[in-house]
Design a protein around this motif. Structure first.
Motif, PDB file in Angstrom:
ATOM      1  N   GLY A 265     -26.359  27.400 -60.719  1.00 46.36           N
ATOM      2  CA  GLY A 265     -24.932  27.199 -60.489  1.00 46.36           C
ATOM      3  C   GLY A 265     -24.652  25.959 -59.640  1.00 46.36           C
ATOM      4  N   PHE A 266     -25.450  25.767 -58.587  1.00 50.10           N
ATOM      5  CA  PHE A 266     -25.280  24.573 -57.743  1.00 50.10           C
ATOM      6  C   PHE A 266     -25.546  23.296 -58.542  1.00 50.10           C
ATOM      7  CE2 PHE A 266     -26.719  27.437 -54.051  1.00 50.10           C
ATOM      8  CZ  PHE A 266     -25.417  27.843 -53.800  1.00 50.10           C
ATOM      9  N   SER A 267     -26.558  23.350 -59.404  1.00 48.48           N
ATOM     10  CA  SER A 267     -26.890  22.175 -60.215  1.00 48.48           C
ATOM     11  C   SER A 267     -25.757  21.837 -61.172  1.00 48.48           C
ATOM     12  CB  SER A 267     -28.183  22.421 -61.000  1.00 48.48           C
ATOM     13  OG  SER A 267     -29.276  22.636 -60.128  1.00 48.48           O
ATOM     14  N   ALA A 268     -25.178  22.858 -61.795  1.00 49.16           N
ATOM     15  CA  ALA A 268     -24.052  22.629 -62.706  1.00 49.16           C
ATOM     16  C   ALA A 268     -22.864  22.012 -61.953  1.00 49.16           C
ATOM     17  CB  ALA A 268     -23.637  23.940 -63.366  1.00 49.16           C
ATOM     18  N   ALA A 269     -22.608  22.520 -60.737  1.00 47.78           N
ATOM     19  CA  ALA A 269     -21.512  21.959 -59.928  1.00 47.78           C
ATOM     20  C   ALA A 269     -21.806  20.521 -59.530  1.00 47.78           C
ATOM     21  CB  ALA A 269     -21.306  22.827 -58.685  1.00 47.78           C
ATOM     22  N   MET A 270     -23.059  20.222 -59.227  1.00 48.30           N
ATOM     23  CA  MET A 270     -23.433  18.840 -58.897  1.00 48.30           C
ATOM     24  C   MET A 270     -23.159  17.909 -60.068  1.00 48.30           C
ATOM     25  SD  MET A 270     -27.215  17.301 -58.121  1.00 48.30           S
ATOM     26  CE  MET A 270     -27.454  15.545 -57.805  1.00 48.30           C
ATOM     27  N   LEU A 271     -23.585  18.308 -61.259  1.00 48.01           N
ATOM     28  CA  LEU A 271     -23.395  17.469 -62.442  1.00 48.01           C
ATOM     29  C   LEU A 271     -21.910  17.266 -62.751  1.00 48.01           C
ATOM     30  CD1 LEU A 271     -26.205  18.950 -64.713  1.00 48.01           C
ATOM     31  CD2 LEU A 271     -26.297  16.852 -63.355  1.00 48.01           C
ATOM     32  N   LEU A 272     -21.116  18.316 -62.550  1.00 49.49           N
ATOM     33  CA  LEU A 272     -19.672  18.199 -62.759  1.00 49.49           C
ATOM     34  C   LEU A 272     -19.069  17.198 -61.781  1.00 49.49           C
ATOM     35  CD1 LEU A 272     -17.057  19.159 -64.127  1.00 49.49           C
ATOM     36  CD2 LEU A 272     -16.960  21.016 -62.431  1.00 49.49           C
ATOM     37  N   GLY A 273     -19.463  17.265 -60.517  1.00 48.54           N
ATOM     38  CA  GLY A 273     -18.973  16.319 -59.518  1.00 48.54           C
ATOM     39  C   GLY A 273     -19.353  14.889 -59.847  1.00 48.54           C
ATOM     40  N   LEU A 274     -20.586  14.695 -60.313  1.00 46.40           N
ATOM     41  CA  LEU A 274     -21.029  13.343 -60.681  1.00 46.40           C
ATOM     42  C   LEU A 274     -20.230  12.803 -61.864  1.00 46.40           C
ATOM     43  CD1 LEU A 274     -24.921  13.709 -60.353  1.00 46.40           C
ATOM     44  CD2 LEU A 274     -23.342  12.585 -58.757  1.00 46.40           C
ATOM     45  N   CYS A 275     -19.939  13.662 -62.822  1.00 45.32           N
ATOM     46  CA  CYS A 275     -19.142  13.217 -63.975  1.00 45.32           C
ATOM     47  C   CYS A 275     -17.720  12.847 -63.552  1.00 45.32           C
ATOM     48  CB  CYS A 275     -19.104  14.321 -65.037  1.00 45.32           C
ATOM     49  SG  CYS A 275     -20.668  14.550 -65.916  1.00 45.32           S
ATOM     50  N   MET A 276     -17.134  13.648 -62.654  1.00 42.31           N
ATOM     51  CA  MET A 276     -15.781  13.343 -62.179  1.00 42.31           C
ATOM     52  C   MET A 276     -15.756  12.017 -61.413  1.00 42.31           C
ATOM     53  SD  MET A 276     -14.418  17.064 -60.888  1.00 42.31           S
ATOM     54  CE  MET A 276     -12.937  16.325 -60.201  1.00 42.31           C
ATOM     55  N   ALA A 277     -16.750  11.812 -60.549  1.00 38.58           N
ATOM     56  CA  ALA A 277     -16.814  10.558 -59.800  1.00 38.58           C
ATOM     57  C   ALA A 277     -16.983   9.371 -60.747  1.00 38.58           C
ATOM     58  CB  ALA A 277     -17.978  10.601 -58.802  1.00 38.58           C
ATOM     59  N   GLY A 278     -17.815   9.533 -61.767  1.00 31.45           N
ATOM     60  CA  GLY A 278     -18.030   8.467 -62.740  1.00 31.45           C
ATOM     61  C   GLY A 278     -16.782   8.136 -63.529  1.00 31.45           C
ATOM     62  N   MET A 279     -16.060   9.164 -63.962  1.00 25.19           N
ATOM     63  CA  MET A 279     -14.831   8.925 -64.737  1.00 25.19           C
ATOM     64  C   MET A 279     -13.771   8.231 -63.892  1.00 25.19           C
ATOM     65  SD  MET A 279     -14.354  12.284 -67.195  1.00 25.19           S
ATOM     66  CE  MET A 279     -14.532  13.478 -65.878  1.00 25.19           C
ATOM     67  N   ASN A 280     -13.694   8.582 -62.608  1.00 22.64           N
ATOM     68  CA  ASN A 280     -12.651   8.018 -61.739  1.00 22.64           C
ATOM     69  C   ASN A 280     -12.952   6.597 -61.282  1.00 22.64           C
ATOM     70  OD1 ASN A 280     -11.032  10.302 -61.889  1.00 22.64           O
ATOM     71  ND2 ASN A 280     -12.013  11.279 -60.137  1.00 22.64           N
ATOM     72  N   CYS A 281     -14.171   6.113 -61.551  1.00 26.68           N
ATOM     73  CA  CYS A 281     -14.435   4.687 -61.257  1.00 26.68           C
ATOM     74  C   CYS A 281     -14.936   3.963 -62.511  1.00 26.68           C
ATOM     75  CB  CYS A 281     -15.415   4.530 -60.094  1.00 26.68           C
ATOM     76  SG  CYS A 281     -17.059   5.162 -60.396  1.00 26.68           S
ATOM     77  N   ASN A 282     -14.548   4.505 -63.675  1.00 28.45           N
ATOM     78  CA  ASN A 282     -14.782   3.852 -64.972  1.00 28.45           C
ATOM     79  C   ASN A 282     -16.263   3.535 -65.216  1.00 28.45           C
ATOM     80  OD1 ASN A 282     -11.934   3.745 -65.505  1.00 28.45           O
ATOM     81  ND2 ASN A 282     -11.817   2.010 -64.083  1.00 28.45           N
ATOM     82  N   GLN A 283     -17.128   4.506 -64.908  1.00 34.88           N
ATOM     83  CA  GLN A 283     -18.547   4.284 -65.172  1.00 34.88           C
ATOM     84  C   GLN A 283     -18.825   4.316 -66.673  1.00 34.88           C
ATOM     85  OE1 GLN A 283     -21.390   3.382 -64.144  1.00 34.88           O
ATOM     86  NE2 GLN A 283     -20.902   2.974 -61.992  1.00 34.88           N
ATOM     87  N   THR A 284     -20.012   3.839 -67.047  1.00 31.09           N
ATOM     88  CA  THR A 284     -20.336   3.588 -68.449  1.00 31.09           C
ATOM     89  C   THR A 284     -21.581   4.365 -68.881  1.00 31.09           C
ATOM     90  OG1 THR A 284     -21.536   1.619 -67.727  1.00 31.09           O
ATOM     91  CG2 THR A 284     -19.261   1.301 -68.446  1.00 31.09           C
ATOM     92  N   PHE A 285     -22.020   4.085 -70.095  1.00 27.75           N
ATOM     93  CA  PHE A 285     -23.081   4.865 -70.730  1.00 27.75           C
ATOM     94  C   PHE A 285     -24.349   5.024 -69.889  1.00 27.75           C
ATOM     95  CE2 PHE A 285     -26.887   4.862 -73.461  1.00 27.75           C
ATOM     96  CZ  PHE A 285     -26.739   6.108 -74.049  1.00 27.75           C
ATOM     97  N   PRO A 286     -24.902   3.974 -69.271  1.00 28.35           N
ATOM     98  CA  PRO A 286     -26.132   4.167 -68.484  1.00 28.35           C
ATOM     99  C   PRO A 286     -25.966   5.167 -67.351  1.00 28.35           C
ATOM    100  CG  PRO A 286     -25.763   1.834 -68.903  1.00 28.35           C
ATOM    101  CD  PRO A 286     -24.523   2.540 -69.330  1.00 28.35           C
ATOM    102  N   TYR A 287     -24.791   5.198 -66.753  1.00 23.69           N
ATOM    103  CA  TYR A 287     -24.543   6.154 -65.672  1.00 23.69           C
ATOM    104  C   TYR A 287     -24.631   7.583 -66.187  1.00 23.69           C
ATOM    105  CZ  TYR A 287     -21.964   8.859 -62.177  1.00 23.69           C
ATOM    106  OH  TYR A 287     -21.583   9.814 -61.252  1.00 23.69           O
ATOM    107  N   TYR A 288     -23.957   7.859 -67.287  1.00 20.95           N
ATOM    108  CA  TYR A 288     -23.955   9.225 -67.815  1.00 20.95           C
ATOM    109  C   TYR A 288     -25.327   9.611 -68.372  1.00 20.95           C
ATOM    110  CZ  TYR A 288     -18.964   8.901 -67.106  1.00 20.95           C
ATOM    111  OH  TYR A 288     -17.724   8.742 -66.531  1.00 20.95           O
ATOM    112  N   SER A 289     -26.075   8.623 -68.830  1.00 23.83           N
ATOM    113  CA  SER A 289     -27.461   8.898 -69.248  1.00 23.83           C
ATOM    114  C   SER A 289     -28.290   9.332 -68.049  1.00 23.83           C
ATOM    115  CB  SER A 289     -28.082   7.644 -69.882  1.00 23.83           C
ATOM    116  OG  SER A 289     -27.368   7.254 -71.033  1.00 23.83           O
ATOM    117  N   ALA A 290     -28.059   8.681 -66.911  1.00 21.00           N
ATOM    118  CA  ALA A 290     -28.768   9.061 -65.681  1.00 21.00           C
ATOM    119  C   ALA A 290     -28.357  10.455 -65.231  1.00 21.00           C
ATOM    120  CB  ALA A 290     -28.501   8.045 -64.586  1.00 21.00           C
ATOM    121  N   VAL A 291     -27.087  10.800 -65.376  1.00 16.72           N
ATOM    122  CA  VAL A 291     -26.627  12.147 -65.015  1.00 16.72           C
ATOM    123  C   VAL A 291     -27.335  13.192 -65.878  1.00 16.72           C
ATOM    124  CG1 VAL A 291     -24.639  13.703 -64.987  1.00 16.72           C
ATOM    125  CG2 VAL A 291     -24.403  11.365 -64.127  1.00 16.72           C
TER     126      VAL A 291
END
Length: 355
Positions: A265-291
């Motif tokens: 559950g903590f891991s899923a919440a971490m990944l969700l937070g990383l995706c939200m942070a990435g979307m809010n600063c216009n991150q791109t494909f390599p970032y989401y691949s790393a996630v």
């Protein structure tokens, strides 16, 4: 002369034959102390062992010989500094260096505070009984003076930042001081550690931008807190038997046999937070691949974890450095990819102008 040479050869053969017998005669505790021959090479642990004897307890007090914790404190800073970089640019290397020095000093200060609070507990736990304060290698007064020196140097690092970041960084000191007490009053000390350890996710952005962009920094910070709950719960399983005996609390004891479900559950919440942070600063494909790679790494950790084997818990705990580095590399490549995207968007406009 020939007789003398023959006797010398027989003596040498006897010594070689006696080596296994001597090793077998040593008690297991002595073998554990001596250990196998160490290969030549540089490491921080080797540096601590080679330090002058009077200095060595202080280096061990700040856990310089165990750099995994320093990495886990430093990496959220690198994420934030990386995300704050301009499109097409690498992170600010001066800031990365500055925060690296700060991470070493503040992790050392945190460990010193922890050992000052816990020296009586540490004496009762096999894994921590050899720590300098618990073992009596240095006094409480000496450690207090050493703590003052570390915090003074950390303040010098903090004063290199902008005013907003100075105030923000100073605000984390209360968490650093009170965290060691939390294990006495709550089964969630790992949550307080997460709040302290991931402060750099806020501070790194503000050091670059002059203030926090909360739509990016807050999800990143919460993702880091969830990450800490994962790796420090795993870490706490090493000491759970001793913790029960001495009355210390932890999430490892709270979750017990349900640990893997909570970690998932903590891991899923971490990944969700990383995706939200990435979307809010216009991150791109390599970032989401790393996630995605981070998620796979955490899934493997949790699936293969044996909470009843301290050596496996330690191995999984230290492997989280790879998790942090994977994400940092994804952030850097994602920023460089932003440059390519912007060039593609500008190209039709340039073509129109040429016509």
């Amino acid at each position: 002369m020939a007789v003398l040479l023959a006797r010398l050869c027989r003596g040498a053969r006897g010594l070689r034959a006696a080596r296994p017998t001597l090793a077998a005669a040593l008690p297991p505790r002595a073998l554990a102390r001596t250990g196998p021959p160490r290969p030549l090479g540089f490491s921080v642990a080797e540096l601590v062992r080679a330090a002058p004897v009077p200095v060595r307890p202080y280096l061990r007090l700040m856990r310089l010989h165990q750099p995994a914790g320093t990495w886990l404190l430093y990496l959220p800073c690198t994420w934030s500094i990386g995300l704050a970089a301009e499109p097409g640019c690498l992170p600010d290397w001066y800031m990365l260096s500055l925060f690296g020095a700060g991470a070493i000093l503040m992790r050392g200060a945190g460990c010193t505070i922890n050992d000052m609070w816990d020296q009586d507990y540490d004496k009762k736990v096999a894994r921590t009984a050899s720590r300098p304060l618990a073992a009596g290698d240095i006094s409480t007064f000496q450690s207090f003076v050493f703590l003052g020196g570390q915090l003074s140097l950390a303040l010098c690092v903090l004063l290199c930042l902008n005013y907003y970041s100075i105030v923000l960084g100073a605000a984390s000191l209360s968490l650093v001081i009170t965290y060691p007490l939390m294990k006495r009053v709550t089964y969630w000390p790992q949550l307080v550690l997460g709040l302290a350890f991931n402060w750099g996710a806020l501070l790194g952005w503000s050091a670059i931008k002059g203030s926090c962009e909360w739509s990016v920094c807050l999800p990143l910070y919460l993702a880091g807190v969830m990450w800490t709950l994962v790796y420090d719960t795993i870490y706490a399983h090493q000491d759970k038997r001793d913790d029960i005996l001495i009355g210390v609390k932890s999430t490892a004891l709270q979750f017990n046999e349900d640990t893997k479900q909570w970690l998932s559950g903590f891991s899923a919440a971490m990944l969700l937070g990383l995706c939200m942070a990435g979307m809010n600063c216009n991150q791109t494909f390599p970032y989401y691949s790393a996630v995605v790679a981070v998620g796979a790494h955490l899934a493997h950790q949790i699936y293969t974890l044996d909470i009843d084997k301290p050596e496996d818990c330690w191995k999984k705990f230290t492997s989280n450095r790879t998790v942090g580095i994977l994400l940092f590399v994804g952030i850097m490549l994602g920023n460089l990819w932003k440059r390519q995207d912007s060039e593609k968007e500008e190209e039709p406009l340039e073509n129109r102008r040429s016509r």
